[in-house]
Scaffold this motif. Structure first.
Motif, PDB file in Angstrom:
ATOM      1  N   LEU A   1      42.385  20.147  38.800  1.00 17.87           N
ATOM      2  CA  LEU A   1      42.701  18.775  39.194  1.00 17.87           C
ATOM      3  C   LEU A   1      41.515  18.130  39.900  1.00 17.87           C
ATOM      4  O   LEU A   1      41.137  16.997  39.592  1.00 17.87           O
ATOM      5  CB  LEU A   1      43.930  18.766  40.111  1.00 17.87           C
ATOM      6  N   LEU A   2      40.912  18.856  40.837  1.00 17.06           N
ATOM      7  CA  LEU A   2      39.787  18.314  41.586  1.00 17.06           C
ATOM      8  C   LEU A   2      38.579  18.041  40.681  1.00 17.06           C
ATOM      9  O   LEU A   2      37.945  16.989  40.776  1.00 17.06           O
ATOM     10  CB  LEU A   2      39.402  19.265  42.716  1.00 17.06           C
ATOM     11  N   VAL A   3      38.265  18.973  39.787  1.00 17.62           N
ATOM     12  CA  VAL A   3      37.116  18.801  38.900  1.00 17.62           C
ATOM     13  C   VAL A   3      37.358  17.641  37.941  1.00 17.62           C
ATOM     14  O   VAL A   3      36.488  16.782  37.760  1.00 17.62           O
ATOM     15  CB  VAL A   3      36.820  20.110  38.127  1.00 17.62           C
ATOM     16  N   GLU A   4      38.533  17.585  37.327  1.00 14.79           N
ATOM     17  CA  GLU A   4      38.817  16.513  36.370  1.00 14.79           C
ATOM     18  C   GLU A   4      38.803  15.148  37.041  1.00 14.79           C
ATOM     19  O   GLU A   4      38.266  14.190  36.502  1.00 14.79           O
ATOM     20  CB  GLU A   4      40.170  16.738  35.690  1.00 14.79           C
ATOM     21  N   ALA A   5      39.402  15.057  38.218  1.00 14.29           N
ATOM     22  CA  ALA A   5      39.439  13.774  38.915  1.00 14.29           C
ATOM     23  C   ALA A   5      38.044  13.334  39.336  1.00 14.29           C
ATOM     24  O   ALA A   5      37.689  12.165  39.243  1.00 14.29           O
ATOM     25  CB  ALA A   5      40.362  13.857  40.124  1.00 14.29           C
ATOM     26  N   ALA A   6      37.219  14.285  39.777  1.00 18.35           N
ATOM     27  CA  ALA A   6      35.873  13.936  40.235  1.00 18.35           C
ATOM     28  C   ALA A   6      34.952  13.570  39.075  1.00 18.35           C
ATOM     29  O   ALA A   6      34.102  12.700  39.205  1.00 18.35           O
ATOM     30  CB  ALA A   6      35.279  15.096  41.025  1.00 18.35           C
ATOM     31  N   LEU A   7      35.112  14.199  37.937  1.00 18.36           N
ATOM     32  CA  LEU A   7      34.213  13.982  36.808  1.00 18.36           C
ATOM     33  C   LEU A   7      34.719  12.940  35.814  1.00 18.36           C
ATOM     34  O   LEU A   7      33.977  12.554  34.913  1.00 18.36           O
ATOM     35  CB  LEU A   7      33.953  15.303  36.081  1.00 18.36           C
ATOM     36  N   ALA A   8      35.937  12.491  35.968  1.00 18.23           N
ATOM     37  CA  ALA A   8      36.491  11.493  35.047  1.00 18.23           C
ATOM     38  C   ALA A   8      35.788  10.159  35.272  1.00 18.23           C
ATOM     39  O   ALA A   8      35.565   9.754  36.415  1.00 18.23           O
ATOM     40  CB  ALA A   8      37.992  11.344  35.268  1.00 18.23           C
ATOM     41  N   PRO A   9      35.442   9.457  34.190  1.00 11.94           N
ATOM     42  CA  PRO A   9      34.706   8.204  34.351  1.00 11.94           C
ATOM     43  C   PRO A   9      35.488   7.120  35.086  1.00 11.94           C
ATOM     44  O   PRO A   9      34.915   6.291  35.763  1.00 11.94           O
ATOM     45  CB  PRO A   9      34.395   7.778  32.920  1.00 11.94           C
ATOM     46  N   ARG A  10      36.777   7.102  34.982  1.00 10.65           N
ATOM     47  CA  ARG A  10      37.574   6.043  35.609  1.00 10.65           C
ATOM     48  C   ARG A  10      38.592   6.593  36.604  1.00 10.65           C
ATOM     49  O   ARG A  10      39.541   5.916  36.934  1.00 10.65           O
ATOM     50  CB  ARG A  10      38.286   5.221  34.545  1.00 10.65           C
ATOM     51  N   GLY A  11      38.421   7.825  37.019  1.00 10.40           N
ATOM     52  CA  GLY A  11      39.316   8.388  38.010  1.00 10.40           C
ATOM     53  C   GLY A  11      40.584   8.995  37.439  1.00 10.40           C
ATOM     54  O   GLY A  11      41.392   9.518  38.178  1.00 10.40           O
ATOM     55  N   GLU A  12      40.738   8.963  36.119  1.00 13.00           N
ATOM     56  CA  GLU A  12      41.913   9.579  35.509  1.00 13.00           C
ATOM     57  C   GLU A  12      41.514  10.938  34.964  1.00 13.00           C
ATOM     58  O   GLU A  12      40.378  11.142  34.544  1.00 13.00           O
ATOM     59  CB  GLU A  12      42.464   8.692  34.395  1.00 13.00           C
ATOM     60  N   THR A  13      42.427  11.859  34.963  1.00  7.92           N
ATOM     61  CA  THR A  13      42.127  13.196  34.464  1.00  7.92           C
ATOM     62  C   THR A  13      42.420  13.280  32.981  1.00  7.92           C
ATOM     63  O   THR A  13      43.120  12.440  32.413  1.00  7.92           O
ATOM     64  CB  THR A  13      42.963  14.251  35.213  1.00  7.92           C
TER      65      THR A  13
END
Length: 134
Positions: free
Chosen positions: A56-68
């Motif tokens: 969750l943390l990695v996807e949220a941090a690396l997502a271009p618009r804040g969505e996972t």
């Protein structure tokens, strides 16, 4: 000889709980300190997204618009379901229109079909709330 009850074979889930493996593995780790309140919020969000807290943390941090990616997959599934529902409703409306045109009488299912279209449109609006249009 008594037969033992066998459980049905376990079907694979559509989505992985953990991230996919990468060639060479992941050799770098990060330690994040959180309060008990933050931990419970992270656990709740990860559980709702059906992923681990690190994912969750990695996807949220690396997502271009804040969505996972999990949120995008959920949106795609909801959009496909809405599309199938709207296609079915369009077919029903078309059949009602054909019957109305041939008999010159309003069909008894007309009000219910139109109400279903309104419900589907409302459901689609709710699905899209909170997601930015690209």
């Amino acid at each position: 000889m008594a037969e033992e009850a066998q459980s049905p074979p376990k079907l694979p889930s559509r989505r992985r709980f953990r991230r996919k493996n990468v060639v060479g593995g992941r050799s770098i780790s990060h330690k994040v300190m959180v309060s008990p309140g933050e931990e419970s919020m992270l656990a709740a969000r990860a559980s709702a997204a059906r992923v681990t807290i690190p994912r969750l943390l990695v996807e949220a941090a690396l997502a271009p618009r804040g969505e996972t990616s999990t949120q995008r997959a959920d949106l795609a599934a909801a959009m496909f379901a809405s599309y199938r529902m709207l296609a079915s409703l369009a077919n029903n409306i078309n059949q009602i229109a054909k019957a109305t045109n041939s008999t010159r009488e309003v069909q008894p299912d007309t009000d219910a079909a139109l109400a279903a279209v309104r419900r589907a449109a409302f459901r689609l609006e709710r699905t899209l709330e909170g997601f930015e249009v690209r």
